[in-house]
Design an enzyme around this catalytic site. Structure first.
Site, PDB file in Angstrom:
ATOM      1  N   HIS A 583       1.236  -1.397   0.059  1.00 42.36           N
ATOM      2  CA  HIS A 583      -0.411  -0.293   0.227  1.00 42.36           C
ATOM      3  C   HIS A 583       0.948   1.170  -0.028  1.00 42.36           C
ATOM      4  CE1 HIS A 583       1.209  -0.942   4.039  1.00 42.36           C
ATOM      5  NE2 HIS A 583       0.643   0.358   4.251  1.00 42.36           N
ATOM      6  N   ASP A 585       1.297   4.641   2.122  1.00 43.41           N
ATOM      7  CA  ASP A 585       0.331   5.883   3.109  1.00 43.41           C
ATOM      8  C   ASP A 585      -0.342   6.889   2.810  1.00 43.41           C
ATOM      9  OD1 ASP A 585       1.169   3.742   5.159  1.00 43.41           O
ATOM     10  OD2 ASP A 585       3.322   4.902   5.588  1.00 43.41           O
ATOM     11  N   HIS A 655       4.630  -0.307   0.388  1.00 47.09           N
ATOM     12  CA  HIS A 655       5.008  -1.337   1.358  1.00 47.09           C
ATOM     13  C   HIS A 655       4.389  -2.399   1.055  1.00 47.09           C
ATOM     14  CE1 HIS A 655       4.472   2.639   3.105  1.00 47.09           C
ATOM     15  NE2 HIS A 655       4.167   1.960   4.347  1.00 47.09           N
ATOM     16  N   ARG A 665       6.351  -9.808  16.286  1.00 49.51           N
ATOM     17  CA  ARG A 665       7.275  -8.520  15.974  1.00 49.51           C
ATOM     18  C   ARG A 665       6.292  -7.283  16.019  1.00 49.51           C
ATOM     19  NH1 ARG A 665       5.987  -5.220  11.511  1.00 49.51           N
ATOM     20  NH2 ARG A 665       7.354  -4.277  10.321  1.00 49.51           N
TER      21      ARG A 665
END
Length: 738
Positions: A583, A585, A655, A665
């Protein structure tokens, strides 16, 4: 009806006049003796103008009533036309059928008989519900007003004056969807979000029913990104059907509304009944063809999505193939080949599907979908007639399709046609060449002001523009502190701990904002110093990216989000999806066109993005960058404690995050903006809590800083006054993550 060869020439010749005669009949449908059944609809343009007059006269109740009535009347008018079109579909067909069997010179009379019966049916049907004035065409100004959704612009201020805030917010949102660059309306929406009594339900597009194919389109792309091929195929099929339905609805409006002479052919330049009939009928056909452009244009955009229907079919056959529906994929691919019969990739795919099916001759012989075949055949016939009019009657026509075959265009027009195609290809090539140009105003390569921080990767190493990886931003002790804060906050609950990730069913998702951490600290559930460290890390990251990317103006934290993703044990085998799909931002990425639309629901105020990693004891979870095709990976970043990745938020930096297949994570996601009024108000509230101020005092201070907006004098730029003491005055950011 099948056309028999003895009558084909005369039928095709007469086809160019019969719709025009129908059009004249429709214009006069209510002028002679109207039905007494029920009340007639009034012209929606008259209602709109009356509502605008009431608005500027300060008659808010009357203005709201008339503006809403104009919207409802327009919707009802379209429904009446559709109903009459269906009721009169078979009118006069007994006369039309005689064209195939009648010998001699009576074909024109039978065609006129059909026209008259069709006209009489439409006249009676429309006359039951519409006043004579409502049958007249509206002006281009009115078409623009409703096309740009300006009635909702007036309504949002009107409802604000009437203290109907839920309706005001709904009108504001509906207007903003079609006008995403309207700064004042964007500010109004943020104010409505903070007002007491306004719920999230208010922010719905009231015109969504007419744009449902775009909702399905976006949903199908999302399912594709999650590799849910079965559901993606179902959604693409719905999308294709809805696109066809919307196109047909548009064409019905062309057929049942009056059609003016083409703009370049006034009454004085058209001689004789046949030439006038030809001009009117070509105007009708041009209207029908323009429906492709209308349906292919998203609200708020100037240009249409090229080849929308073929693009949907391409997505559909791939999804069907990956879902195991090979027979369905063959049918869809054969449908797509109707648009591009010599396309090598499509022919290769057909060969692949044939080999996959093996001896299943029944599936191999599957023909294109009937609705697609009818769509293409009808469109090509209309194009032939329109190009004939261009060549022989000096009429203008803009072909909305890229797939139109060259043999449809007359030889005398092909040179110009090819030139236009070449210009279009040059523009597309130029757009691809300029793909990597970043107009954000940031320039990588500035200083790194924090001692001990090193540049690990720059633009050159990351094969991109305005990208950087910095190490040493946090110490191991600080990483452990924030990890413990995330764990503690998760155990007490922050409203969405441990839920399934919004992007994949194979991971759970936990998040914490600065304000939530501050409140937990006030309640003694976490160490207040840990919450303050979370706040300070946002400022630390801001200072680093502001300096490195040499921001020419101020830079403000727009949102801070501590995010942890955990792999679901026993649910990772054969996993093919991503933790977060590719996508951009601050705009909506369309990989198939390589375009990125900076409009809601994208966070269009974001200018810089950053991710500050806290740990590396997990598998997967790499951040990766791609080209705008969302497939070609240009750089990968492996998380580790204290590593900061910074990049501009625009279309040069698509990204995603690879799947987390083991462990948890955790990272601090940050976004920054150049616009002060989009700064993260939750950070201000957290600071107020630590300084001893009450939330009411913080809200009052914010209002004094912002000041009050005043009502404009034009309906095109309306701003409700600032909302006095409603709520806390903070701007809540949506939860999003990297």
């Amino acid at each position: 009806m099948a056309l028999l060869s003895p009558h084909l020439p005369v039928y095709v010749a007469f086809h160019i006049v019969i719709f025009a005669l129908l059009d004249v009949a429709v214009i006069r449908a209510g002028s002679g003796g109207s039905s007494s059944l029920g009340l007639h609809l009034q012209p929606y343009d008259l209602l709109y103008y009356s509502g605008v007059r009431a608005y500027f006269g300060g008659e808010w109740g009357k203005a709201a009533e008339l503006l809403e009535k104009s919207l409802l009347t327009k919707e009802t008018l379209f429904k009446v036309r559709r109903q009459c079109y269906d009721e009169c579909e078979n009118a006069g067909t007994n006369a039309l059928h005689r064209l195939d069997s009648e010998a001699g010179n009576l074909w024109d009379l039978w065609a006129l008989d059909w026209v008259q019966q069709k006209a009489e049916c439409l006249r009676f049907c429309l006359g039951k519900s519409l006043s004579p004035a409502a049958l007249l065409p509206v002006s281009s100004d009115i078409e623009y007003e409703f096309g740009s959704r300006n009635p909702y612009n007036f309504l949002q201020v009107t409802y604000y004056k009437l203290e109907k805030l839920q309706k005001a917010a709904s009108a504001a949102h509906t207007y903003f969807v079609a006008n995403p660059s309207h700064l004042e309306m964007r500010n109004n929406i943020e104010k409505y979000r903070r007002m007491e009594g306004v719920t999230q339900d208010a922010f719905q597009d009231r015109e969504e029913d007419s744009e449902r194919h775009w909702v399905l389109y976006d949903s199908a792309l999302h399912l594709e990104a999650s590799a849910d091929w079965t559901r993606a195929a179902e959604k693409w099929r719905e999308c294709v059907n809805e696109t066809l339905r919307q196109t047909e609805e548009c064409r019905v409006q062309c057929d049942t509304s009056s059609q003016p002479l083409p703009r370049d052919r006034g009454e004085e330049s058209v001689h004789g009944a046949f030439e006038k009939a030809a001009a009117l009928s070509l105007s009708l056909l041009s209207c029908r063809q323009s429906c492709v452009t209308q349906v292919s244009t998203r609200p708020g955009r100037v240009s249409a999505h090229e080849d929308l229907l073929p693009t949907q079919l391409e997505h559909l056959h791939i999804a069907q193939f990956k879902a195991g529906d090979i027979s369905g994929a063959v049918q869809t691919l054969r449908s797509l080949l109707l648009f591009y019969p010599t396309d090598k990739d499509n022919l290769d795919n057909l060969q692949l599907y044939s080999e996959t099916l093996g001896g299943d001759t029944e599936s191999l012989d599957t023909q294109p979908a009937q609705e697609i075949e009818s769509y293409v055949r009808r469109s090509l016939q209309e194009k032939k007639l329109l190009y004939f009019g261009m060549e022989n009657l000096d009429l203008s026509f803009t072909d909305p399709d890229l797939w139109t075959p060259e043999d449809v265009v007359p030889e005398s027009l092909r040179e110009n046609w090819r030139a236009e195609k070449e210009k279009m290809n040059e523009r597309m090539d130029k757009g691809e060449q300029e793909e990597d140009v970043d107009d954000s105003g940031f320039f990588a390569g500035g200083t790194v002001p924090q001692k001990g921080v090193t540049i690990t990767m720059d633009d050159e190493m990351m094969n991109g523009t305005n990208r950087v990886v910095l190490d040493g931003v946090m110490t191991q002790k600080e990483c452990d502190t924030i990890l413990q804060l995330a764990s503690t906050a998760g155990s007490v609950g922050d409203g969405y701990r441990g839920r399934r990730s919004p992007h994949t069913p194979h991971e759970t998702f936990e998040g914490l904002t600065v304000l939530r951490a501050a409140k937990l600290g006030q309640e003694g559930l976490v160490n207040e110093s840990d919450a303050k460290l979370l706040h300070e890390l946002g400022e630390r990251a801001r200072t680093l990216v502001h300096s490195y990317f040499r921001s020419p103006s101020g830079l403000y934290v727009s949102f801070t989000h501590l995010v942890c993703r955990s792999a679901i044990s026993g649910d990772q085998e054969g996993r093919m999806d991503l933790s977060h799909p590719v996508h951009v931002d601050n705009c909506i990425l369309e990989p198939e066109t390589k375009l990125c639309w900076r409009e809601p629901p994208a966070f269009i105020h974001r200018d810089l993005s950053a991710v500050l990693y806290l740990n590396e004891d997990f598998d997967g979870g790499e951040l990766f960058f791609t080209d705008r095709d969302a497939k070609t990976v240009t750089a990968r970043v492996t998380p580790s404690c204290g590593r900061l990745v910074g990049f501009s938020s625009g279309p040069v930096n698509p990204h995603g995050v690879s799947a987390v297949t083991r462990g948890k994570r955790c990272a601090l996601a940050l976004w920054f903006t150049k616009e002060k009024h989009y700064r993260d108000m939750e950070r201000d509230e957290a600071e107020a809590l630590w300084s001893g101020k009450t939330l009411e005092e913080a809200a009052q201070a914010e209002q004094e800083t912002e000041g009050g907006a005043t009502q404009g004098r034009s309906g095109r730029s309306q701003t409700p006054p600032s909302e006095r003491s409603r709520g806390s005055g903070r701007s809540k950011g949506k939860r999003d993550e990297l």
